[in-house]
Design a protein around this motif. Structure first.
Motif, PDB file in Angstrom:
ATOM      1  N   LEU A 208     -37.902 -23.701  71.607  1.00  0.00           N
ATOM      2  CA  LEU A 208     -38.462 -23.431  70.281  1.00  0.00           C
ATOM      3  C   LEU A 208     -38.535 -24.750  69.535  1.00  0.00           C
ATOM      4  O   LEU A 208     -37.563 -25.516  69.500  1.00  0.00           O
ATOM      5  CB  LEU A 208     -37.579 -22.442  69.519  1.00  0.00           C
ATOM      6  CG  LEU A 208     -38.065 -22.043  68.118  1.00  0.00           C
ATOM      7  CD1 LEU A 208     -39.330 -21.193  68.216  1.00  0.00           C
ATOM      8  CD2 LEU A 208     -36.973 -21.279  67.371  1.00  0.00           C
ATOM      9  N   ASN A 209     -39.688 -25.036  68.947  1.00  0.00           N
ATOM     10  CA  ASN A 209     -39.808 -26.243  68.139  1.00  0.00           C
ATOM     11  C   ASN A 209     -40.888 -26.065  67.089  1.00  0.00           C
ATOM     12  O   ASN A 209     -41.692 -25.129  67.148  1.00  0.00           O
ATOM     13  CB  ASN A 209     -40.094 -27.482  69.015  1.00  0.00           C
ATOM     14  CG  ASN A 209     -41.153 -27.236  70.061  1.00  0.00           C
ATOM     15  OD1 ASN A 209     -42.296 -26.956  69.728  1.00  0.00           O
ATOM     16  ND2 ASN A 209     -40.777 -27.319  71.335  1.00  0.00           N
ATOM     17  N   GLY A 210     -40.887 -26.951  66.102  1.00  0.00           N
ATOM     18  CA  GLY A 210     -41.870 -26.805  65.040  1.00  0.00           C
ATOM     19  C   GLY A 210     -41.816 -27.925  64.034  1.00  0.00           C
ATOM     20  O   GLY A 210     -41.033 -28.878  64.152  1.00  0.00           O
ATOM     21  N   ARG A 211     -42.682 -27.802  63.047  1.00  0.00           N
ATOM     22  CA  ARG A 211     -42.721 -28.792  61.970  1.00  0.00           C
ATOM     23  C   ARG A 211     -42.999 -28.099  60.651  1.00  0.00           C
ATOM     24  O   ARG A 211     -43.679 -27.062  60.583  1.00  0.00           O
ATOM     25  CB  ARG A 211     -43.793 -29.843  62.236  1.00  0.00           C
ATOM     26  CG  ARG A 211     -45.208 -29.327  62.034  1.00  0.00           C
ATOM     27  CD  ARG A 211     -46.187 -30.465  61.841  1.00  0.00           C
ATOM     28  NE  ARG A 211     -47.498 -29.962  61.448  1.00  0.00           N
ATOM     29  CZ  ARG A 211     -48.513 -30.736  61.105  1.00  0.00           C
ATOM     30  NH1 ARG A 211     -48.393 -32.036  61.116  1.00  0.00           N
ATOM     31  NH2 ARG A 211     -49.679 -30.211  60.757  1.00  0.00           N
ATOM     32  N   ILE A 212     -42.463 -28.692  59.594  1.00  0.00           N
ATOM     33  CA  ILE A 212     -42.698 -28.236  58.224  1.00  0.00           C
ATOM     34  C   ILE A 212     -43.261 -29.438  57.460  1.00  0.00           C
ATOM     35  O   ILE A 212     -42.558 -30.411  57.202  1.00  0.00           O
ATOM     36  CB  ILE A 212     -41.404 -27.733  57.561  1.00  0.00           C
ATOM     37  CG1 ILE A 212     -40.821 -26.570  58.370  1.00  0.00           C
ATOM     38  CG2 ILE A 212     -41.676 -27.299  56.125  1.00  0.00           C
ATOM     39  CD1 ILE A 212     -39.435 -26.147  57.909  1.00  0.00           C
ATOM     40  N   GLN A 217     -48.692 -37.098  54.819  1.00  0.00           N
ATOM     41  CA  GLN A 217     -48.352 -37.916  55.980  1.00  0.00           C
ATOM     42  C   GLN A 217     -46.903 -37.749  56.423  1.00  0.00           C
ATOM     43  O   GLN A 217     -46.395 -38.597  57.167  1.00  0.00           O
ATOM     44  CB  GLN A 217     -48.631 -39.388  55.682  1.00  0.00           C
ATOM     45  CG  GLN A 217     -50.115 -39.719  55.565  1.00  0.00           C
ATOM     46  CD  GLN A 217     -50.349 -41.196  55.353  1.00  0.00           C
ATOM     47  OE1 GLN A 217     -49.882 -41.777  54.376  1.00  0.00           O
ATOM     48  NE2 GLN A 217     -51.074 -41.818  56.270  1.00  0.00           N
ATOM     49  N   GLY A 218     -46.248 -36.675  56.020  1.00  0.00           N
ATOM     50  CA  GLY A 218     -44.846 -36.505  56.388  1.00  0.00           C
ATOM     51  C   GLY A 218     -44.491 -35.067  56.706  1.00  0.00           C
ATOM     52  O   GLY A 218     -45.031 -34.127  56.112  1.00  0.00           O
ATOM     53  N   SER A 219     -43.569 -34.891  57.669  1.00  0.00           N
ATOM     54  CA  SER A 219     -43.127 -33.557  58.076  1.00  0.00           C
ATOM     55  C   SER A 219     -41.652 -33.581  58.465  1.00  0.00           C
ATOM     56  O   SER A 219     -41.130 -34.603  58.925  1.00  0.00           O
ATOM     57  CB  SER A 219     -43.925 -33.046  59.279  1.00  0.00           C
ATOM     58  OG  SER A 219     -45.291 -32.923  59.000  1.00  0.00           O
ATOM     59  N   LEU A 220     -40.988 -32.441  58.280  1.00  0.00           N
ATOM     60  CA  LEU A 220     -39.698 -32.194  58.897  1.00  0.00           C
ATOM     61  C   LEU A 220     -39.957 -31.581  60.261  1.00  0.00           C
ATOM     62  O   LEU A 220     -40.819 -30.704  60.399  1.00  0.00           O
ATOM     63  CB  LEU A 220     -38.866 -31.242  58.039  1.00  0.00           C
ATOM     64  CG  LEU A 220     -38.543 -31.704  56.613  1.00  0.00           C
ATOM     65  CD1 LEU A 220     -37.821 -30.590  55.855  1.00  0.00           C
ATOM     66  CD2 LEU A 220     -37.699 -32.970  56.627  1.00  0.00           C
ATOM     67  N   ILE A 221     -39.221 -32.011  61.285  1.00  0.00           N
ATOM     68  CA  ILE A 221     -39.469 -31.542  62.644  1.00  0.00           C
ATOM     69  C   ILE A 221     -38.156 -31.118  63.303  1.00  0.00           C
ATOM     70  O   ILE A 221     -37.080 -31.590  62.928  1.00  0.00           O
ATOM     71  CB  ILE A 221     -40.147 -32.634  63.500  1.00  0.00           C
ATOM     72  CG1 ILE A 221     -39.337 -33.931  63.490  1.00  0.00           C
ATOM     73  CG2 ILE A 221     -41.563 -32.881  63.009  1.00  0.00           C
ATOM     74  CD1 ILE A 221     -39.907 -35.034  64.370  1.00  0.00           C
ATOM     75  N   PHE A 222     -38.259 -30.225  64.286  1.00  0.00           N
ATOM     76  CA  PHE A 222     -37.079 -29.800  65.030  1.00  0.00           C
ATOM     77  C   PHE A 222     -37.471 -29.354  66.431  1.00  0.00           C
ATOM     78  O   PHE A 222     -38.608 -28.939  66.677  1.00  0.00           O
ATOM     79  CB  PHE A 222     -36.354 -28.658  64.309  1.00  0.00           C
ATOM     80  CG  PHE A 222     -37.056 -27.328  64.401  1.00  0.00           C
ATOM     81  CD1 PHE A 222     -36.796 -26.447  65.440  1.00  0.00           C
ATOM     82  CD2 PHE A 222     -38.013 -26.972  63.454  1.00  0.00           C
ATOM     83  CE1 PHE A 222     -37.460 -25.228  65.531  1.00  0.00           C
ATOM     84  CE2 PHE A 222     -38.678 -25.752  63.535  1.00  0.00           C
ATOM     85  CZ  PHE A 222     -38.395 -24.880  64.584  1.00  0.00           C
ATOM     86  N   THR A 223     -36.520 -29.448  67.362  1.00  0.00           N
ATOM     87  CA  THR A 223     -36.673 -28.901  68.707  1.00  0.00           C
ATOM     88  C   THR A 223     -35.361 -28.252  69.126  1.00  0.00           C
ATOM     89  O   THR A 223     -34.284 -28.682  68.715  1.00  0.00           O
ATOM     90  CB  THR A 223     -37.044 -29.981  69.754  1.00  0.00           C
ATOM     91  OG1 THR A 223     -35.974 -30.934  69.850  1.00  0.00           O
ATOM     92  CG2 THR A 223     -38.317 -30.703  69.380  1.00  0.00           C
ATOM     93  N   VAL A 251     -37.502 -36.392  60.937  1.00  0.00           N
ATOM     94  CA  VAL A 251     -38.646 -36.589  60.048  1.00  0.00           C
ATOM     95  C   VAL A 251     -39.750 -37.292  60.827  1.00  0.00           C
ATOM     96  O   VAL A 251     -39.487 -38.185  61.642  1.00  0.00           O
ATOM     97  CB  VAL A 251     -38.257 -37.426  58.819  1.00  0.00           C
ATOM     98  CG1 VAL A 251     -39.482 -37.718  57.950  1.00  0.00           C
ATOM     99  CG2 VAL A 251     -37.187 -36.717  57.996  1.00  0.00           C
ATOM    100  N   GLU A 252     -40.997 -36.893  60.577  1.00  0.00           N
ATOM    101  CA  GLU A 252     -42.162 -37.511  61.208  1.00  0.00           C
ATOM    102  C   GLU A 252     -43.069 -38.091  60.128  1.00  0.00           C
ATOM    103  O   GLU A 252     -43.349 -37.442  59.111  1.00  0.00           O
ATOM    104  CB  GLU A 252     -42.938 -36.480  62.021  1.00  0.00           C
ATOM    105  CG  GLU A 252     -44.193 -37.036  62.682  1.00  0.00           C
ATOM    106  CD  GLU A 252     -44.986 -35.970  63.411  1.00  0.00           C
ATOM    107  OE1 GLU A 252     -45.359 -36.198  64.570  1.00  0.00           O
ATOM    108  OE2 GLU A 252     -45.237 -34.903  62.801  1.00  0.00           O
ATOM    109  N   ILE A 253     -43.515 -39.327  60.357  1.00  0.00           N
ATOM    110  CA  ILE A 253     -44.494 -39.987  59.491  1.00  0.00           C
ATOM    111  C   ILE A 253     -45.691 -40.351  60.373  1.00  0.00           C
ATOM    112  O   ILE A 253     -45.513 -40.919  61.459  1.00  0.00           O
ATOM    113  CB  ILE A 253     -43.903 -41.245  58.831  1.00  0.00           C
ATOM    114  CG1 ILE A 253     -42.671 -40.877  57.984  1.00  0.00           C
ATOM    115  CG2 ILE A 253     -44.950 -41.945  57.957  1.00  0.00           C
ATOM    116  CD1 ILE A 253     -41.872 -42.061  57.520  1.00  0.00           C
TER     117      ILE A 253
END
Length: 300
Positions: A208-212, A217-223, A251-253
């Motif tokens: 399970l993974n995803g992004r918010i 240009q920025g997101s919170l991410i998890f796996t 965090v993703e930029i």
């Protein structure tokens, strides 16, 4: 003259209808994820055809010692993978990578079978991912690379090329729910031709993974990767060495051609089969480490 006007009128209607149909055609959703890689997981995203992608994945040592080694940044045990992916045709990606841990050389491919569309004609994206890796270590460093003779002497054991191979396959299903939330789930199968004495050869996993997305240009991410305990394919009497779940969040930029992800996670492995078979780090017991992933695209 009237016939000519009538023909032009009919032609105009046909052309107008053609344009209207094109405008009404259901298109794939844009940017369910900003990259084909999410921390150390795969997404359903594949860049445009004739695109070359360069990937750097780096994991530092454990954060256990705090400030003494700058939360693992200066700790031993760091792992790194350098990789290249190429998209020869639409929705098909092939790649190669080299990882420090076990000196893995991996060959991989990804195929996006379906893409979610704006009007939900296709409600989810579906992709298949596969990887084959070669353990490149010297034979004497392999756990099963030596045997003890009856005289007590350690002697080399013959390791064939096939023994060094491992395989990973995954089905990925994802959905972009709105402009800020995308979620994926998946199932995988991992096989090692040769594994450690206390480990299985096969593992089935759930993912399970995803992004918010919180800014343009920025997101919170998890796996999250969970190796399942299935007795029918287990070769061990106990679950003592069963791999532990891998949890990572960060965090993703991103820009049009770059994605930079910095995160905290448990697994010290990078290629998926190593994570699913050998991860013994526990996020509940000081098992976290800092890592980052960088992707760069070139269009040809």
């Amino acid at each position: 003259m009237k016939k000519h006007i009538l023909l032009l009128f009919i032609l105009g209607i046909v052309i107008s209808n053609s344009f209207a149909q094109e405008e009404e055609k259901d298109q794939p959703v844009t940017n369910p994820f900003e990259s084909g890689v999410l921390i150390d997981a795969q997404t359903t995203v594949i860049p445009d055809a004739r695109t070359l992608e360069f990937i750097i994945q780096h994991k530092f040592g454990s954060m256990d010692n705090g400030t003494s080694d700058l939360w693992g940044i200066y700790a031993p045990g760091a792992n790194v993978r350098l990789a290249l992916n190429y998209i020869p045709v639409k929705n098909l990606q092939i790649g190669i990578g080299q990882t420090k841990k076990n000196m893995y050389t991996d060959f991989n491919a990804k195929w996006t079978i379906f893409k979610q569309t704006e009007k939900n004609t296709i409600p989810v994206s579906v992709a298949l991912y596969g990887s084959a890796a070669i353990d490149g270590r010297d034979v004497n460093t392999l756990e099963t690379g030596q045997v003890v003779s009856s005289k007590g002497e350690t002697q080399p054991k013959s390791i064939k090329f096939d023994d060094r191979l491992s395989y990973y396959s995954q089905l990925i299903i994802g959905r972009k729910f709105n402009d800020w939330l995308s979620i994926q789930a998946g199932a995988s199968f991992t096989h090692y031709n040769m594994s450690g004495w206390d480990y299985n050869h096969d593992i089935i996993g759930a993912h399970l993974n995803g992004r918010i997305k919180f800014s343009p240009q920025g997101s919170l991410i998890f796996t999250y990767d969970h190796p399942l305990k299935i007795k029918d394919i287990s070769e061990q009497w106990t679950w003592d060495t069963h791999p532990k779940p891998n949890l990572a969040f960060g965090v993703e930029i991103f820009t049009f051609t770059h994605a930079f992800q910095i995160y905290v996670g448990t697994a010290d492995g990078i290629i998926p089969q190593d994570i699913m078979m050998y991860n013994q780090k526990d996020w509940k017991d000081k098992g976290l480490a800092i890592g980052f992933t960088i992707t760069r695209l070139w269009m040809f």
